[in-house]
Design a protein around this motif. Sequence first.
Motif, mmCIF file in Angstrom:
data_model
loop_
_atom_site.group_PDB
_atom_site.id
_atom_site.type_symbol
_atom_site.label_atom_id
_atom_site.label_comp_id
_atom_site.label_asym_id
_atom_site.label_seq_id
_atom_site.Cartn_x
_atom_site.Cartn_y
_atom_site.Cartn_z
ATOM 1 N N LEU A 55 44.489 105.685 -48.339
ATOM 2 C CA LEU A 55 44.668 105.838 -47.077
ATOM 3 C C LEU A 55 44.050 106.945 -46.614
ATOM 4 O O LEU A 55 43.622 107.235 -45.550
ATOM 5 C CB LEU A 55 46.477 106.242 -47.092
ATOM 6 C CG LEU A 55 47.062 106.331 -45.916
ATOM 7 C CD1 LEU A 55 46.728 105.372 -44.781
ATOM 8 C CD2 LEU A 55 48.318 107.063 -45.936
ATOM 9 N N THR A 59 41.797 107.051 -43.339
ATOM 10 C CA THR A 59 42.183 107.846 -41.936
ATOM 11 C C THR A 59 40.835 108.610 -41.746
ATOM 12 O O THR A 59 40.538 108.815 -40.655
ATOM 13 C CB THR A 59 43.015 109.038 -42.622
ATOM 14 O OG1 THR A 59 44.192 108.301 -42.904
ATOM 15 C CG2 THR A 59 43.493 109.703 -41.340
ATOM 16 N N PRO A 69 46.277 106.282 -35.396
ATOM 17 C CA PRO A 69 46.916 105.786 -36.421
ATOM 18 C C PRO A 69 48.476 106.388 -36.295
ATOM 19 O O PRO A 69 48.767 107.289 -35.990
ATOM 20 C CB PRO A 69 46.357 106.538 -37.574
ATOM 21 C CG PRO A 69 45.778 107.628 -37.115
ATOM 22 C CD PRO A 69 45.277 107.466 -35.534
ATOM 23 N N ARG A 71 51.149 104.763 -38.431
ATOM 24 C CA ARG A 71 51.852 104.909 -39.922
ATOM 25 C C ARG A 71 51.118 103.747 -40.795
ATOM 26 O O ARG A 71 50.181 102.774 -40.342
ATOM 27 C CB ARG A 71 53.294 104.269 -39.523
ATOM 28 C CG ARG A 71 53.408 102.858 -39.422
ATOM 29 C CD ARG A 71 54.889 102.519 -39.500
ATOM 30 N NE ARG A 71 55.342 101.254 -39.147
ATOM 31 C CZ ARG A 71 55.304 100.365 -39.899
ATOM 32 N NH1 ARG A 71 55.238 100.419 -41.072
ATOM 33 N NH2 ARG A 71 55.634 99.060 -39.372
ATOM 34 N N ALA A 72 51.390 103.779 -42.216
ATOM 35 C CA ALA A 72 50.861 102.735 -42.980
ATOM 36 C C ALA A 72 51.750 101.701 -43.035
ATOM 37 O O ALA A 72 52.997 101.785 -42.954
ATOM 38 C CB ALA A 72 50.639 103.475 -44.492
ATOM 39 N N ASP A 76 49.100 101.169 -48.862
ATOM 40 C CA ASP A 76 48.305 102.091 -48.336
ATOM 41 C C ASP A 76 47.078 101.485 -47.490
ATOM 42 O O ASP A 76 46.396 101.836 -46.779
ATOM 43 C CB ASP A 76 48.057 103.039 -49.295
ATOM 44 C CG ASP A 76 49.294 103.966 -49.417
ATOM 45 O OD1 ASP A 76 50.081 104.007 -48.725
ATOM 46 O OD2 ASP A 76 49.243 104.651 -50.366
ATOM 47 N N ASN A 77 46.665 100.115 -47.772
ATOM 48 C CA ASN A 77 45.510 99.814 -47.515
ATOM 49 C C ASN A 77 45.859 98.878 -45.772
ATOM 50 O O ASN A 77 44.723 98.503 -45.471
ATOM 51 C CB ASN A 77 44.727 98.883 -48.313
ATOM 52 C CG ASN A 77 45.649 97.543 -48.555
ATOM 53 O OD1 ASN A 77 46.914 97.516 -48.682
ATOM 54 N ND2 ASN A 77 44.855 96.452 -48.548
ATOM 55 N N VAL A 79 46.960 99.837 -42.302
ATOM 56 C CA VAL A 79 47.300 100.807 -41.318
ATOM 57 C C VAL A 79 47.686 100.261 -40.013
ATOM 58 O O VAL A 79 46.916 99.472 -39.441
ATOM 59 C CB VAL A 79 46.116 101.906 -41.320
ATOM 60 C CG1 VAL A 79 46.683 103.180 -40.565
ATOM 61 C CG2 VAL A 79 45.858 102.436 -42.796
#
Length: 120
Positions: A55, A59, A69, A71-72, A76-77, A79
């Motif tokens: 993440l 970012t 952005p 949120r995730a 985590d991959n 977004v």
Amino acid sequence: MNTGKAGTENPDIASAIWMAVFMLFAGFIFLAFLSLKPSSNGEDVAAIFPLSMSLKDITSISADLPFTPLRAGWSDNIVIFRPQPGAALEDLRSAGALLVVSAIVNGGCVFLTSDIKNKA
């Protein structure tokens, strides 16, 4: 179902039933695929990056892009981004996104884009 002399199922009817089931399933998959396409009117998008990217990496790579952005995703991959005016989805792809889809399909994002006042 029609049965033959030995009490077995008629193969013509069975194959027709299987063909109908297959056609229904193929139609469902096709409609689901069409709903993945992000709209061009600025709705939120979900960018799916390679699993090897953290993440923090995503970012830092996307900081200069015209996307905010939010949120995730469940991983985590994934977004969720909100495009700014003039943003092109190709920018996310050039930053390393493997796939850019509508965020509404990712689940839960409907609540981020809907107007709460209209629900009351």
